[in-house]
Structure formats: structure tokens, C-alpha cells
Design a protein around this motif. Structure first.
Motif, mmCIF file in Angstrom:
data_model
loop_
_atom_site.group_PDB
_atom_site.id
_atom_site.type_symbol
_atom_site.label_atom_id
_atom_site.label_comp_id
_atom_site.label_asym_id
_atom_site.label_seq_id
_atom_site.Cartn_x
_atom_site.Cartn_y
_atom_site.Cartn_z
ATOM 1 N N ARG A 182 0.833 -1.205 0.000
ATOM 2 C CA ARG A 182 0.000 0.000 0.000
ATOM 3 C C ARG A 182 0.867 1.255 0.000
ATOM 4 N NH1 ARG A 182 -2.735 -3.194 3.772
ATOM 5 N NH2 ARG A 182 -1.917 -1.989 5.534
ATOM 6 N N GLY A 183 1.920 1.230 0.776
ATOM 7 C CA GLY A 183 2.785 2.404 0.858
ATOM 8 C C GLY A 183 3.593 2.656 -0.395
ATOM 9 N N LEU A 184 4.017 1.567 -1.065
ATOM 10 C CA LEU A 184 4.835 1.692 -2.270
ATOM 11 C C LEU A 184 4.000 1.780 -3.537
ATOM 12 C CD1 LEU A 184 7.659 -0.916 -1.485
ATOM 13 C CD2 LEU A 184 7.951 1.548 -1.677
ATOM 14 N N GLY A 185 2.755 1.330 -3.452
ATOM 15 C CA GLY A 185 1.918 1.323 -4.653
ATOM 16 C C GLY A 185 2.340 0.255 -5.642
ATOM 17 N N ARG A 186 2.802 -0.887 -5.141
ATOM 18 C CA ARG A 186 3.212 -1.991 -6.008
ATOM 19 C C ARG A 186 3.106 -3.296 -5.227
ATOM 20 N NH1 ARG A 186 8.946 -2.778 -7.892
ATOM 21 N NH2 ARG A 186 8.049 -4.858 -8.061
ATOM 22 N N ASP A 187 3.141 -4.417 -5.907
ATOM 23 C CA ASP A 187 3.091 -5.706 -5.235
ATOM 24 C C ASP A 187 4.372 -5.924 -4.439
ATOM 25 O OD1 ASP A 187 0.622 -6.291 -6.311
ATOM 26 O OD2 ASP A 187 1.439 -7.435 -8.008
ATOM 27 N N VAL A 188 4.214 -6.483 -3.226
ATOM 28 C CA VAL A 188 5.345 -6.815 -2.366
ATOM 29 C C VAL A 188 5.104 -8.196 -1.772
ATOM 30 C CG1 VAL A 188 6.641 -6.203 -0.281
ATOM 31 C CG2 VAL A 188 5.811 -4.397 -1.804
ATOM 32 N N ARG A 189 6.129 -9.019 -1.751
ATOM 33 C CA ARG A 189 6.006 -10.332 -1.111
ATOM 34 C C ARG A 189 7.052 -10.481 -0.023
ATOM 35 N NH1 ARG A 189 9.613 -14.263 -3.393
ATOM 36 N NH2 ARG A 189 10.793 -13.405 -5.156
ATOM 37 N N TYR A 190 6.660 -11.170 1.036
ATOM 38 C CA TYR A 190 7.555 -11.381 2.181
ATOM 39 C C TYR A 190 8.327 -12.673 1.998
ATOM 40 C CZ TYR A 190 9.313 -11.800 6.935
ATOM 41 O OH TYR A 190 10.135 -11.910 8.021
ATOM 42 N N VAL A 191 9.633 -12.610 2.229
ATOM 43 C CA VAL A 191 10.504 -13.783 2.128
ATOM 44 C C VAL A 191 11.253 -13.941 3.447
ATOM 45 C CG1 VAL A 191 12.462 -14.845 0.943
ATOM 46 C CG2 VAL A 191 10.803 -13.467 -0.349
ATOM 47 N N PRO A 192 10.975 -15.009 4.219
ATOM 48 C CA PRO A 192 11.738 -15.224 5.464
ATOM 49 C C PRO A 192 13.210 -15.499 5.142
ATOM 50 C CG PRO A 192 9.779 -16.627 5.358
ATOM 51 C CD PRO A 192 9.982 -16.068 3.991
ATOM 52 N N LEU A 193 14.086 -14.752 5.764
ATOM 53 C CA LEU A 193 15.517 -14.896 5.540
ATOM 54 C C LEU A 193 16.104 -15.754 6.653
ATOM 55 C CD1 LEU A 193 17.848 -13.788 3.689
ATOM 56 C CD2 LEU A 193 18.129 -11.970 5.385
#
Length: 312
Positions: free
Chosen positions: A226-237
Motif C-alpha cells: 500500500r505504501g509503495l503502490g506496487r506488489d510486495v512479497r515477504y521472504v523469510p531470511l
């Protein structure tokens, strides 16, 4: 306690990210700040309104000099995880506060601390510092407030995470995807410290501060989207991968200390350790941390993006 009268604040840790945020906020509000540093003039950060005192936390006289004429103190320990060293720092700080008549000392533990003892130096040295401060200041007239934050949003606005977020929409962090975390920014930490220095009714308390709500990895990615205005996915490191990268920036000892927190969280031993409290801390301090998506939208992610328009 009124925050209208200018304070003279000894800020331990002002050359770091967290203490620096506190020093900047205090200066914005026209309070006087002094901090201790071993760095030469050429390596000191730009902190408007802050006076630097040369010295070392391990030297009791240096710390007392820092505290001279201070009315208040804000303390965060450096990235040191040796128990004897941290204990010395804490004792010097407590004795300086007692001897100089500081009214209130706010200690930022830099992390939440489990109720039971662990073998994690990052937790136990911070527990030790808190214990030393509390015992040494008992009966002195110096009010102690302890703040225990969870994880900082600013960790994600960094050379390690920023490019992947801005260019690829990948949010990689060494926490399990299902771990609830009350992420907080350095600015909101500073607001909490400022409130702890000034408001009534918090002396003697230990507060688990943090963002307004807990977010899992996927929920954090949604807020970033929402903040970036693009799709974001979470990747556990994997924590060991995080530790290896951090070691290149801060050295292996400090990296091992910091990474210990993430190894502990990955083990599942304290799944709710970094979660939001029941709202007690925000009520006590009368602070309202910004929602994550609003914080994200305010950051200049374009510095890591080849396409400014896509990251704005």
C-alpha cells in the motif's frame, strides 16, 4: 512533569540510529543535548543542537562529565554484548545519574526481553543493564523508565533491503512469516522516549512499546504494498544469512549479538515476544505510532530504484 520547560538531556547513544533519532527530536523541541563519543570530530554525525563530550562509557569520570548539569537522561547501549562490559557501562551511568541529581532516566533496552532467562547475549546483557540501573537507582530520587521496543521499520529502509523492495517488491527479513511483530520506526521510538522523559505516571514502569498492531510477514508485505503502490512479497531470511551480511557492516561480534535475537525467534521459543501489547504503553505515554503503510509512503525509496516513478 511538564515538557514546556527546556530539559538538559544526557543522551547515551546519540551517535547511533536510535539515540540519534531521540537527540534530533529533543533538539527540534528546543531542549539541550549532550552526548558521549570516542569518535574524532571528523567522524561525528551531524546532530544540530547536540554538544559532544569526548570519552568512553567504561570510564566513570567521563560518564559523570557527560551528566553534569543534566536534568534528564536517555540511554541506549551500544552494540556490545559482553556481560562484564555492559554491566560496567550501566553502573557508570547509574552512579553518574545519582551523583548529578538527574530527575528521570529513560532506558531503551533496544529489544523486547523474554520473561525467563535465555542463552541469548542480546537479551541477557540488556536484562543485566536494566537490573543494574534499577538496583543502583533505587532510593536515589532518580526516576527510571524502561522502554522495550520490538523491531525497527528503519531496518527495512537500508542498503540491505531497500533495493530489493524498490526494484523487485521483495521484503526479506530474518523472522518467520507467521511471527506477529509490532514494527516501530526510529521516529516513533524517539516520540516514546520523549514521552517517557516528560509525562506523569510512568516512573518505575517497564513498557513494551511498538506499533499500533502486530503484523505477520504477509501482513507487513501488504502494508508495504500500500505504501509503495506496487506488489510486495515477504521472504523469510535464514538468520545465519542475515548474520553473515551484517558481519560485513558491523563486524562478527556485534553481528552475532544482534543475530542471536533472530536465531531465538526462528526457534519458536517466544513467538509473541515482538507482538503488540494491549495498548497499555501507548495509553501510558499518550503516543500514537504511525501505521506502517503511512511510514512506508514517506520514505524516499526512489534512491534505490532505476524507475523513480515506480517507487514513488
Amino acid at each position: 512533569m511538564s515538557d514546556q520547560i527546556p530539559m538538559r538531556v544526557a543522551v547515551v547513544g546519540a551517535t547511533g540510529f536510535q539515540g540519534g533519532a531521540t537527540a534530533r527530536l529533543l533538539a527540534e523541541r528546543n531542549h539541550r543535548i549532550r552526548t558521549l563519543t570516542r569518535k574524532p570530530d571528523s567522524e561525528r554525525p551531524q546532530l544540530a543542537g547536540t554538544a559532544f563530550v569526548s570519552g568512553d562509557l567504561a570510564d566513570a569520570d567521563d560518564v559523570r562529565h557527560l551528566f553534569e548539569r543534566a536534568t534528564h537522561a536517555s540511554v541506549v547501549m551500544p552494540l556490545v554484548y559482553d556481560a562484564e562490559t555492559v554491566g560496567t557501562y550501566a553502573r557508570n551511568i547509574a552512579h553518574a545519574a545519582r551523583e548529578t541529581g538527574v530527575r528521570r532516566l529513560v532506558y531503551n533496552s533496544n529489544t523486547r526481553v523474554p520473561e525467563s532467562s535465555t542463552n541469548v547475549a542480546a537479551f541477557e546483557t540488556r536484562r543485566l543493564a536494566e537490573t543494574v540501573l534499577r538496583e543502583s537507582l533505587r532510593g536515589s530520587g532518580v526516576e527510571l523508565v524502561v522502554l522495550r521496543p520490538p523491531v525497527y521499520l528503519d531496518n527495512l529502509f537500508s542498503p540491505w533491503n531497500g533495493p530489493a523492495l524498490a526494484k523487485d517488491g521483495v521484503l526479506a527479513y530474518p523472522l518467520p512469516a507467521d511471527t506477529p511483530v509490532a514494527w516501530i520506526s526510529h521516529r516513533d521510538l524517539a516520540e516514546a522516549v520523549y514521552a517517557a522523559l516528560t509525562v506523569d505516571g510512568v516512573a518505575g514502569r517497564t513498557l513494551d512499546i511498538g506499533g499500533a498492531r502486530s503484523l505477520t510477514g504477509d501482513e507487513l508485505a501488504d502494508a508495504f504494498a500500500r505504501g509503495l503502490g506496487r506488489d510486495v512479497r515477504y521472504v523469510p531470511l535464514a538468520p545465519h544469512v542475515f548474520e553473515e551480511g551484517l558481519a560485513r557492516a558491523v563486524g562478527p561480534q556485534a553481528a552475532a549479538g544482534v543475530a542471536g535475537i533472530y536465531h531465538y525467534m526462528a526457534s519458536g521459543a517466544g513467538p509473541d515476544l515482538m507482538a503488540a501489547d494491549d495498548g497499555g504503553s501507548t495509553e501510558a505515554l499518550s503516543v500514537r505510532p504511525a501505521p506502517v503503510d503511512e511510514w512506508v509512503a514517506r520514505q524516499p525509496w526512489q534512491i534505490w530504484s532505476d524507475d523513480t516513478a515506480a517507487a514513488s
